[in-house]
Design an enzyme around this catalytic site. Structure first.
Site, PDB file in Angstrom:
ATOM      1  N   GLY A 194      71.393   8.301  36.545  1.00 15.74           N
ATOM      2  CA  GLY A 194      70.441   7.241  36.818  1.00 15.74           C
ATOM      3  C   GLY A 194      69.184   7.781  37.451  1.00 15.74           C
ATOM      4  N   PRO A 196      66.115   8.273  40.261  1.00 23.05           N
ATOM      5  CG  PRO A 196      64.558   9.927  40.764  1.00 23.05           C
ATOM      6  CD  PRO A 196      64.945   8.970  39.681  1.00 23.05           C
ATOM      7  N   GLY A 197      67.017   7.109  43.522  1.00 20.54           N
ATOM      8  CA  GLY A 197      67.016   5.961  44.417  1.00 20.54           C
ATOM      9  C   GLY A 197      67.895   4.805  44.009  1.00 20.54           C
ATOM     10  CE  LYS A 200      71.544   9.861  40.737  1.00 15.95           C
ATOM     11  NZ  LYS A 200      70.295   9.115  40.954  1.00 15.95           N
ATOM     12  CG  HIS A 416      36.652  -9.441  37.602  1.00 16.67           C
ATOM     13  ND1 HIS A 416      36.000  -8.591  36.763  1.00 16.67           N
ATOM     14  CD2 HIS A 416      37.984  -9.164  37.451  1.00 16.67           C
ATOM     15  CE1 HIS A 416      36.871  -7.832  36.127  1.00 16.67           C
ATOM     16  NE2 HIS A 416      38.100  -8.162  36.534  1.00 16.67           N
ATOM     17  CD  GLU A 417      40.453 -10.073  40.691  1.00 13.44           C
ATOM     18  OE1 GLU A 417      41.505 -10.396  40.079  1.00 13.44           O
ATOM     19  OE2 GLU A 417      39.962  -8.932  40.601  1.00 13.44           O
ATOM     20  CG  HIS A 420      41.744 -11.354  35.591  1.00 10.29           C
ATOM     21  ND1 HIS A 420      41.852 -10.889  34.315  1.00 10.29           N
ATOM     22  CD2 HIS A 420      41.094 -10.379  36.309  1.00 10.29           C
ATOM     23  CE1 HIS A 420      41.293  -9.677  34.239  1.00 10.29           C
ATOM     24  NE2 HIS A 420      40.808  -9.362  35.430  1.00 10.29           N
TER      25      HIS A 420
END
Length: 645
Positions: A194, A196-197, A200, A416-417, A420
């Site tokens: 898997g 990292p993190g 395991k 601009h935002e 969006h």
């Protein structure tokens, strides 16, 4: 080093100093003249003898000139009368006893005794479990009996499939006869694979904790040393220790450090790493059976492992430990929140929704950051506001409130935002808008975040075209509000992401009617031809490349036109969101909805204005990260954490 070892070394040091003094010999004294008896008597009669010391038949003394002398006299000689007649000072001593005393015997045998003592010391060190001077061939595996800090499956969350795979190992360690009655054999090894993190190592400890057996842990790099054969010796010693504690578990972390494919490096079969791997293969499945020893290894590079490690009889099972899904993330958050005092508004499910792609370590870091933030604010409980800011900090970096933005840049960022946000609200298929902000964070001057309802494993064509329109919303907003001549480079990141998405739609996912469902991606991956790794790439003709560029441009321009239509049609809503951002800097999804309905946002004044964002207990994932701060320099921007596409 304990007191016993210190005393041993101190005694050895004293003995070595004594031996050096003995071998050095006596210090040279003043020169002594050997006189015959006749010469001695002549000197006495001539008055040249000042004093003498008589010890048996030996006489030593000093002449008047200061010269020392020594002589032997006959047994029947009467020298004392002659000495007294010539006024010589006489000193008499008893003669030394015959033979050698005990000290002399020890002194003569001292070199031999010293060599025997040093030999015994090194022999004991070699048999002392690998911690002595000659213990570099011993195993460095640490034995954990889990008497304190025991980890069980209750402490591991979000990987239910992996736990189910490993539960059979636990049952075998508890009751081997249950499987042996039916002729079954428990897998000798399990390989945890898997990114990292993902937990395991914690999963391996949980297996040992559930079974209640000894747990040996070692890193793959601990086997490899400069001396050839040392790694193989450590492997043998590790399995010898495991046999004495069977049934037990051996956990090798980062096994790819020693388990890489053989024959690919320098040194051939005499390479130290390959010798260590050969010994590991033999110990796992050789002539001698290692009953009751289960080997668990972890790696995030399964592609480089030697095929002999992965065959049945060695690592029988390959257990994938992936990044958790939304349910797994919720369970992991609950595990890490056990020791954190939480406010009533904290909802792990909402936080889990806003953290797609997070590993277990990322979620642990998020909880820790939230607790540190609450402590910095002198809070007694960790609220949702702290988790909200901690999540944004982990994903995009800290807020940059110290950055001074002029009124012009602030207005441009707000529109601009808002572009969006309004496009995200009006396109046919998009995740709900969670937050819009014009507070700089990381390299972005502002961003719009959308909160997915759940983890997405795929995207439809409609979702992709809607996303293209959302990405182009900021660029069109600048053009409509300030004119084409005043459009900035703030949409650089939006354009880059839109181009990547459109190109993938054309070259990988077959969303072009003209090109059809053909894979035209440049990189086709790496393939093995015999023993040689060859990078396979596909080149297309100039005509096909031109068609790809036309199709990509058409998709991006389609998103651009859709964004222009929405911003033109819903101009008043766009203006309302932009003005709200200029006033409040950060708006949540509910507050944006209230603004569009004519209701001003209600803010909780109890929360300090330190970047906590909205007061609603929500969490978010950024999907639009734009308004790159490099508006007057090279374009570019921070790319959001990639989620499932």
């Amino acid at each position: 080093m304990n007191l016993r070892n210190i005393m041993v070394w101190a005694i050895l040091l004293v003995l070595l100093v004594a031996l050096f003094n003995i071998l050095q010999g006596p210090r040279p004294a003043a020169q002594t003249n050997e006189l015959t008896y006749t010469q001695f008597m002549d000197n006495v009669e001539a008055g040249r003898v000042r004093e003498v010391t008589i010890e048996g038949q030996s006489i030593t003394g000093e002449l008047s000139g200061g010269q020392a002398f020594r002589t032997e006299v006959p047994a029947d000689a009467r020298v004392t009368d002659a000495l007294r007649q010539n006024n010589v000072q006489i000193t008499a001593r008893a003669p030394a006893e015959g033979g050698m005393n005990l000290f002399g015997i020890l002194l003569s045998w001292f070199p031999m005794l010293l060599l025997i003592g040093v030999w015994i010391f090194f022999m004991r060190q070699m048999q002392g479990g690998g911690k002595g001077a000659m213990g570099f061939g011993k195993s460095k595996a640490k034995l954990l009996t889990e008497k304190t800090g025991r980890v069980t499956f209750d402490d591991v969350a979000g990987i239910d499939e992996a736990k189910e795979e490993l539960s059979e190992i636990v049952e075998f360690l508890k009751d081997p006869s249950k499987f042996q009655r039916l002729g079954g054999k428990i897998p000798k090894g399990a390989l945890l694979i898997g990114p990292p993190g993902t937990g395991k190592t914690l999963t391996a400890r949980a297996v040992a904790g559930e079974a209640g057996v000894p747990f040996f842990t070692i890193s793959g790099s601990d086997f490899v040393e400069m001396f050839v054969g040392v790694g193989a010796s450590r492997v043998r010693d590790m399995f010898e220790q495991a046999k004495k504690n069977a049934p037990c578990i051996i956990f090798i972390d980062e096994i790819d450090a020693v388990g890489r494919s053989r024959g690919a490096g320098l040194g051939g079969g005499n390479d130290e790493r390959e010798q260590t791997l050969n010994q590991l293969l033999v110990e796992m499945d050789g002539f001698e059976a290692n009953e009751g020893i289960i080997l668990i290894a972890a790696t995030n590079r399964p592609d480089v492992l030697d095929p002999a490690l992965l065959r049945p009889g060695r690592f029988d099972r390959q257990v994938v430990v992936p990044n958790p899904d939304i349910t797994g993330r919720e369970k992991i958050l609950k595990v890490h929140m056990r020791n954190v005092p939480l406010a009533a508004d904290v909802d792990p499910k909402v936080i889990a929704r806003g953290t797609p792609g997070f590993s277990g370590a990322d979620l642990a870091n998020l909880v820790n950051e939230a607790a540190l933030l609450a402590a910095r604010r002198n809070r007694r409980l960790v609220s949702m506001a702290e988790f909200e800011e901690a999540k944004d900090k982990v994903m995009m970096g800290p807020e940059r409130r110290s950055m001074v933005m002029g009124e012009k840049e602030k207005t441009l960022t707000a529109y601009h935002e808002a572009g969006h946000a309004i496009v995200a609200l009006k396109v046919p298929a998009a995740d709900p808008v969670h937050k819009a902000t014009i507070i700089p964070r990381g390299r972005a001057l502002g961003m719009v975040m959308q909160l997915p309802e759940g983890d997405k494993l795929s995207m439809t064509h409609q979702e992709m075209t809607s996303r293209l329109a959302i990405m182009m919303g900021g660029r069109i907003a600048e053009e409509l509000k300030f004119g084409k001549d005043n459009v900035t480079s703030g949409a650089a990141s939006d354009i880059q992401q839109a181009t990547r998405l459109a190109r993938a739609m054309v070259t990988q996912w077959g969303f072009s009617e003209e090109l059809g469902p053909i894979d035209y991606a440049d990189n086709q991956g790496d393939v093995f031809l015999g023993q040689q790794l060859v990078q396979q790439s596909r080149t297309v003709s100039a005509e096909t490349a031109a068609k790809i560029e036309r199709e990509v441009k058409g998709l991006v321009e389609g998103g651009l036109n859709e964004a222009r239509r929405i911003l033109t049609e819903y101009n008043k809503d766009w203006e309302a969101i932009a003005q709200g951002l200029l006033e409040y800097e950060t708006l949540s999804g509910e507050e944006i909805t209230d603004l569009l309905n004519g209701k001003p946002p209600v803010r909780n004044t109890d929360i300090p204005a330190s970047g906590e964002g909205p007061t609603t207990p929500d969490s978010a994932v950024p999907v639009i990260d734009d308004e790159d701060e490099d508006e007057v320099s090279a374009p570019g921007g921070m790319e959001p954490r990639p989620g499932p596409a």
